[in-house]
Design an enzyme around this catalytic site. Sequence first.
Site, PDB file in Angstrom:
ATOM      1  N   ALA A  67      65.006  84.544  16.633  1.00 37.00           N
ATOM      2  CA  ALA A  67      65.425  84.343  18.025  1.00 37.00           C
ATOM      3  C   ALA A  67      66.890  84.082  17.892  1.00 37.00           C
ATOM      4  O   ALA A  67      67.696  84.093  16.730  1.00 37.00           O
ATOM      5  CB  ALA A  67      64.815  83.112  18.394  1.00 37.00           C
ATOM      6  N   GLY A  68      67.684  84.447  18.902  1.00 39.53           N
ATOM      7  CA  GLY A  68      69.052  84.440  19.341  1.00 39.53           C
ATOM      8  C   GLY A  68      69.762  85.763  18.970  1.00 39.53           C
ATOM      9  O   GLY A  68      70.820  85.875  19.445  1.00 39.53           O
ATOM     10  N   ASN A 116      77.474  79.234  14.063  1.00 38.04           N
ATOM     11  CA  ASN A 116      77.421  79.507  15.660  1.00 38.04           C
ATOM     12  C   ASN A 116      77.226  78.280  16.455  1.00 38.04           C
ATOM     13  O   ASN A 116      76.506  77.486  16.090  1.00 38.04           O
ATOM     14  CB  ASN A 116      76.427  80.777  15.981  1.00 38.04           C
ATOM     15  N   GLY A 119      75.025  77.922  22.300  1.00 42.44           N
ATOM     16  CA  GLY A 119      74.744  77.013  23.449  1.00 42.44           C
ATOM     17  C   GLY A 119      73.762  77.584  24.192  1.00 42.44           C
ATOM     18  O   GLY A 119      73.941  77.512  25.481  1.00 42.44           O
ATOM     19  N   PHE A 120      72.718  78.333  23.824  1.00 45.50           N
ATOM     20  CA  PHE A 120      71.875  78.875  24.841  1.00 45.50           C
ATOM     21  C   PHE A 120      72.424  80.094  25.778  1.00 45.50           C
ATOM     22  O   PHE A 120      71.967  79.857  27.030  1.00 45.50           O
ATOM     23  CB  PHE A 120      70.773  78.120  25.299  1.00 45.50           C
ATOM     24  N   ASN A 144      60.865  82.842  22.970  1.00 42.91           N
ATOM     25  CA  ASN A 144      61.433  81.294  22.369  1.00 42.91           C
ATOM     26  C   ASN A 144      61.933  80.829  23.531  1.00 42.91           C
ATOM     27  O   ASN A 144      62.883  81.318  24.305  1.00 42.91           O
ATOM     28  CB  ASN A 144      62.576  81.585  21.488  1.00 42.91           C
ATOM     29  N   SER A 180      67.799  73.642  18.039  1.00 42.33           N
ATOM     30  CA  SER A 180      69.262  74.059  17.986  1.00 42.33           C
ATOM     31  C   SER A 180      70.119  72.873  18.036  1.00 42.33           C
ATOM     32  O   SER A 180      70.202  71.906  18.884  1.00 42.33           O
ATOM     33  CB  SER A 180      69.389  74.749  19.087  1.00 42.33           C
ATOM     34  N   ASN A 182      73.230  73.219  19.056  1.00 40.78           N
ATOM     35  CA  ASN A 182      74.293  73.349  20.177  1.00 40.78           C
ATOM     36  C   ASN A 182      73.860  73.021  21.359  1.00 40.78           C
ATOM     37  O   ASN A 182      74.729  73.455  22.314  1.00 40.78           O
ATOM     38  CB  ASN A 182      74.636  74.897  20.008  1.00 40.78           C
ATOM     39  N   THR A 183      72.850  72.292  21.836  1.00 42.91           N
ATOM     40  CA  THR A 183      72.790  71.711  23.071  1.00 42.91           C
ATOM     41  C   THR A 183      72.510  70.448  22.907  1.00 42.91           C
ATOM     42  O   THR A 183      71.695  69.859  22.261  1.00 42.91           O
ATOM     43  CB  THR A 183      71.182  72.481  23.646  1.00 42.91           C
ATOM     44  N   LYS A 218      59.606  75.205  16.455  1.00 40.17           N
ATOM     45  CA  LYS A 218      60.661  75.601  15.578  1.00 40.17           C
ATOM     46  C   LYS A 218      61.347  74.486  15.496  1.00 40.17           C
ATOM     47  O   LYS A 218      61.969  73.748  16.199  1.00 40.17           O
ATOM     48  CB  LYS A 218      61.578  76.758  16.308  1.00 40.17           C
ATOM     49  N   THR A 246      63.126  77.693   9.187  1.00 42.62           N
ATOM     50  CA  THR A 246      63.678  76.708   9.986  1.00 42.62           C
ATOM     51  C   THR A 246      64.981  77.278  10.947  1.00 42.62           C
ATOM     52  O   THR A 246      65.304  78.618  10.891  1.00 42.62           O
ATOM     53  CB  THR A 246      64.657  75.876   9.277  1.00 42.62           C
ATOM     54  N   ASN A 247      65.327  76.563  11.799  1.00 44.74           N
ATOM     55  CA  ASN A 247      66.590  76.886  12.744  1.00 44.74           C
ATOM     56  C   ASN A 247      67.882  76.817  11.663  1.00 44.74           C
ATOM     57  O   ASN A 247      67.587  76.356  10.666  1.00 44.74           O
ATOM     58  CB  ASN A 247      66.497  76.006  13.908  1.00 44.74           C
ATOM     59  N   THR A 323      70.867  86.613  10.062  1.00 43.74           N
ATOM     60  CA  THR A 323      71.872  86.610   9.261  1.00 43.74           C
ATOM     61  C   THR A 323      72.264  87.872   8.331  1.00 43.74           C
ATOM     62  O   THR A 323      73.002  88.440   8.175  1.00 43.74           O
ATOM     63  CB  THR A 323      72.495  85.387   8.745  1.00 43.74           C
TER      64      THR A 323
END
Length: 352
Positions: A67-68, A116, A119-120, A144, A180, A182-183, A218, A246-247, A323
Amino acid sequence: LYKQLLQPLLFALDAERAHRITFAMLKLAYALPPARWLLKQLYYYRPEALACEVAGIRFPSRVGIAAGLDKNAEIIRPLGAIGVGFVEIGTVTPRPQAGNDRPRLFRLKPDRAIINRMGFNNEGMEAVVQRLKRHKGQLVIGGNIGKNKITPNEQAIDDYLACYEALQPWVDYFVVNVSSPNTPNLRDLQEKEPLKHLLHTLQNVNLQQPSPKPIFLKIAPDLSDTQLSDIVEVVQQTGIAGVIATNTTISREGLQTSPTTLTQIGAGGLSGRPLRQRATEVIRYLRQALGAEVALIGVGGIHSPQDALEKLEAGADLVQVYTGFVYEGPMLIKQIHKALAHTKPIQAAPAQ
Ligand SMILES: Cc1cc2nc3c(=O)[nH]c(=O)nc-3n(C[C@H](O)[C@H](O)[C@H](O)COP(=O)(O)O)c2cc1C
């Protein structure tokens, strides 16, 4: 082609710009028949023997895109053309949102890693559904889902339900993203009671559908042993299909990149090689604790066929890359497929 020619050019650009240019090139290559042919010739290797069944779904291979990368379901077909077995779109939120201010995506080249704090950023569930309608049946697609930044945690469940209902006919499996970094406060939803409530609610709605879809959770790599054992309990109690581990991590341990550079970059989730070992540990733990019935998707730091095999041997049924795909290029998928084709069938570790 990618590593010698394209990557040096792309890596000279700001990371997010490089991401957008890569998308444009992939879409163009897919749209032009000679370029599409070349794409397939160069990268497609996915013999029938690589297909497998996990959580009741037939996957054309065990190797997918995490995802992402394709948050808005824009490049599913081009990714299929280079041979990936499945694509997880999202994280999708009910309403479109811009994400955090830029810059928010950073390469850590000496570490073969990325930080990163996107932030969705995504176009929202309606726009994504419109795109998915065109892809029905193309490839195995995971949805996701997450919550909007402005939605308080007490109402998060409504956001997950809205995304579930919108995407239900268009994806093959769901992923509840509560990991995540980032939220703000999202990861609090990984705590036992809120998580149980969220997954129970979603699974109840899911089981009432004419065709329920497997639901995965996740998780972050930064969970303590106690938190991991809580996760195991919640997964067993709610009867969801599986876990994705994992995330990205909030840890900055063991990096080559200097502390000064890390301070300049600031907050965000770290992915890539430095995450490999911890992600594998989490998978190994989950497989032993959950037994053979629960499906596991392993992700984190897969940059080579050996890394993919390590995750599968630790108990993952499927693996995902993000990545590693950026650093190694599309050839990574083909290389992993070749290694899998020459390895005896991998069985998930037996239940303890
Ligand atoms: C730029 C970027 C954006 C990401 N966005 C999401 C996301 O929206 N939802 C999610 O569940 N994971 C997201 N991830 C995490 C990846 O799916 C994956 O779990 C993580 O990067 C570890 O895998 P890797 O080491 O192969 O990158 C993102 C990762 C990166 C690098």
